[in-house]
Motif scaffolding. Structure first.
Motif, PDB file in Angstrom:
ATOM      1  N   ALA A  75       0.838  -1.208   0.000  1.00  0.00           N
ATOM      2  CA  ALA A  75       0.000   0.000   0.000  1.00  0.00           C
ATOM      3  C   ALA A  75       0.873   1.258   0.000  1.00  0.00           C
ATOM      4  O   ALA A  75       0.592   2.222  -0.723  1.00  0.00           O
ATOM      5  CB  ALA A  75      -0.934  -0.004   1.208  1.00  0.00           C
ATOM      6  N   ILE A  76       1.948   1.236   0.771  1.00  0.00           N
ATOM      7  CA  ILE A  76       2.866   2.382   0.846  1.00  0.00           C
ATOM      8  C   ILE A  76       3.522   2.624  -0.507  1.00  0.00           C
ATOM      9  O   ILE A  76       3.498   3.736  -1.041  1.00  0.00           O
ATOM     10  CB  ILE A  76       3.938   2.140   1.928  1.00  0.00           C
ATOM     11  CG1 ILE A  76       3.309   2.194   3.324  1.00  0.00           C
ATOM     12  CG2 ILE A  76       5.086   3.148   1.800  1.00  0.00           C
ATOM     13  CD1 ILE A  76       4.208   1.659   4.436  1.00  0.00           C
ATOM     14  N   VAL A  77       4.118   1.581  -1.075  1.00  0.00           N
ATOM     15  CA  VAL A  77       4.835   1.726  -2.345  1.00  0.00           C
ATOM     16  C   VAL A  77       3.869   2.154  -3.450  1.00  0.00           C
ATOM     17  O   VAL A  77       4.177   3.034  -4.254  1.00  0.00           O
ATOM     18  CB  VAL A  77       5.587   0.431  -2.711  1.00  0.00           C
ATOM     19  CG1 VAL A  77       6.188   0.507  -4.108  1.00  0.00           C
ATOM     20  CG2 VAL A  77       6.682   0.152  -1.675  1.00  0.00           C
ATOM     21  N   HIS A  78       2.679   1.561  -3.459  1.00  0.00           N
ATOM     22  CA  HIS A  78       1.664   1.917  -4.457  1.00  0.00           C
ATOM     23  C   HIS A  78       1.402   3.421  -4.428  1.00  0.00           C
ATOM     24  O   HIS A  78       1.409   4.087  -5.470  1.00  0.00           O
ATOM     25  CB  HIS A  78       0.380   1.131  -4.170  1.00  0.00           C
ATOM     26  CG  HIS A  78      -0.738   1.432  -5.112  1.00  0.00           C
ATOM     27  ND1 HIS A  78      -1.128   0.564  -6.095  1.00  0.00           N
ATOM     28  CD2 HIS A  78      -1.555   2.509  -5.228  1.00  0.00           C
ATOM     29  CE1 HIS A  78      -2.136   1.101  -6.776  1.00  0.00           C
ATOM     30  NE2 HIS A  78      -2.412   2.276  -6.255  1.00  0.00           N
ATOM     31  N   GLU A  79       1.175   3.952  -3.250  1.00  0.00           N
ATOM     32  CA  GLU A  79       0.864   5.385  -3.146  1.00  0.00           C
ATOM     33  C   GLU A  79       2.074   6.244  -3.484  1.00  0.00           C
ATOM     34  O   GLU A  79       1.939   7.260  -4.169  1.00  0.00           O
ATOM     35  CB  GLU A  79       0.328   5.726  -1.752  1.00  0.00           C
ATOM     36  CG  GLU A  79      -0.998   5.064  -1.430  1.00  0.00           C
ATOM     37  CD  GLU A  79      -2.087   5.291  -2.474  1.00  0.00           C
ATOM     38  OE1 GLU A  79      -2.158   6.400  -3.048  1.00  0.00           O
ATOM     39  OE2 GLU A  79      -2.866   4.358  -2.721  1.00  0.00           O
ATOM     40  N   LEU A 110      -4.000  -8.425  -0.568  1.00  0.00           N
ATOM     41  CA  LEU A 110      -4.600  -7.295   0.135  1.00  0.00           C
ATOM     42  C   LEU A 110      -6.080  -7.166  -0.215  1.00  0.00           C
ATOM     43  O   LEU A 110      -6.906  -6.840   0.645  1.00  0.00           O
ATOM     44  CB  LEU A 110      -3.856  -6.000  -0.205  1.00  0.00           C
ATOM     45  CG  LEU A 110      -4.291  -4.739   0.546  1.00  0.00           C
ATOM     46  CD1 LEU A 110      -4.185  -4.931   2.049  1.00  0.00           C
ATOM     47  CD2 LEU A 110      -3.467  -3.543   0.091  1.00  0.00           C
ATOM     48  N   GLN A 111      -6.433  -7.444  -1.466  1.00  0.00           N
ATOM     49  CA  GLN A 111      -7.830  -7.375  -1.881  1.00  0.00           C
ATOM     50  C   GLN A 111      -8.687  -8.416  -1.157  1.00  0.00           C
ATOM     51  O   GLN A 111      -9.902  -8.290  -1.102  1.00  0.00           O
ATOM     52  CB  GLN A 111      -7.939  -7.532  -3.398  1.00  0.00           C
ATOM     53  CG  GLN A 111      -7.449  -6.329  -4.159  1.00  0.00           C
ATOM     54  CD  GLN A 111      -7.353  -6.563  -5.650  1.00  0.00           C
ATOM     55  OE1 GLN A 111      -7.479  -7.672  -6.149  1.00  0.00           O
ATOM     56  NE2 GLN A 111      -7.103  -5.489  -6.385  1.00  0.00           N
ATOM     57  N   GLY A 112      -8.033  -9.451  -0.629  1.00  0.00           N
ATOM     58  CA  GLY A 112      -8.758 -10.472   0.129  1.00  0.00           C
ATOM     59  C   GLY A 112      -9.240  -9.982   1.486  1.00  0.00           C
ATOM     60  O   GLY A 112     -10.083 -10.612   2.114  1.00  0.00           O
ATOM     61  N   PHE A 113      -8.703  -8.865   1.930  1.00  0.00           N
ATOM     62  CA  PHE A 113      -9.132  -8.271   3.203  1.00  0.00           C
ATOM     63  C   PHE A 113     -10.129  -7.179   2.900  1.00  0.00           C
ATOM     64  O   PHE A 113     -10.054  -6.519   1.872  1.00  0.00           O
ATOM     65  CB  PHE A 113      -7.935  -7.674   3.957  1.00  0.00           C
ATOM     66  CG  PHE A 113      -6.960  -8.689   4.456  1.00  0.00           C
ATOM     67  CD1 PHE A 113      -7.129  -9.288   5.689  1.00  0.00           C
ATOM     68  CD2 PHE A 113      -5.872  -9.058   3.687  1.00  0.00           C
ATOM     69  CE1 PHE A 113      -6.230 -10.222   6.161  1.00  0.00           C
ATOM     70  CE2 PHE A 113      -4.957  -9.998   4.137  1.00  0.00           C
ATOM     71  CZ  PHE A 113      -5.148 -10.587   5.371  1.00  0.00           C
TER      72      PHE A 113
END
Length: 115
Positions: A75-79, A110-113
């Protein structure tokens, strides 16, 4: 043989210790990617794991603290990559692959959560 302490150590190694650990990861990744994050905030988010403004204000969902580190790292790297490329096109995916070669697998996990 009692494996409980080992199991606890492994879980601790894969979970975020606290909000400061998550923020430290942001600083480490922003140095690595060579982007500036002006502000890091954590808070509840209903529909997203994270978001970043064009001015460098990063907001992370507090639920990331309960997830494995590698998912929070995604999530961090994506942003942060969005500071380099504003969309999800080919260039964005190239940067993601350069920084996190297994990013697509992490994204699926992550989409599984529910975030």
């Amino acid at each position: 043989m009692n494996t409980a302490p080992l199991t606890e150590k492994l879980e601790a190694a894969t979970q975020w210790k606290d909000a400061q650990a998550l923020k430290s990861a942001v600083r480490e990744w922003s140095d690595r990617i060579k982007v500036k994050v002006k502000q890091i905030q954590l808070g509840p988010m209903k529909r997203k794991w994270a978001s970043i403004s064009t001015t460098g204000r990063l907001t992370l969902n507090t639920e990331l603290l309960d997830l494995p580190k590698e998912l929070g790292e995604f999530a961090i790297v994506h942003e942060l990559v969005h500071l380099l490329v504003p969309n999800h096109g080919k260039l964005f995916k190239c940067f993601m692959s350069a920084y996190l070669p297994d990013w697509e697998e992490r994204e699926k996990r992550l989409q599984g959560f529910v975030g």
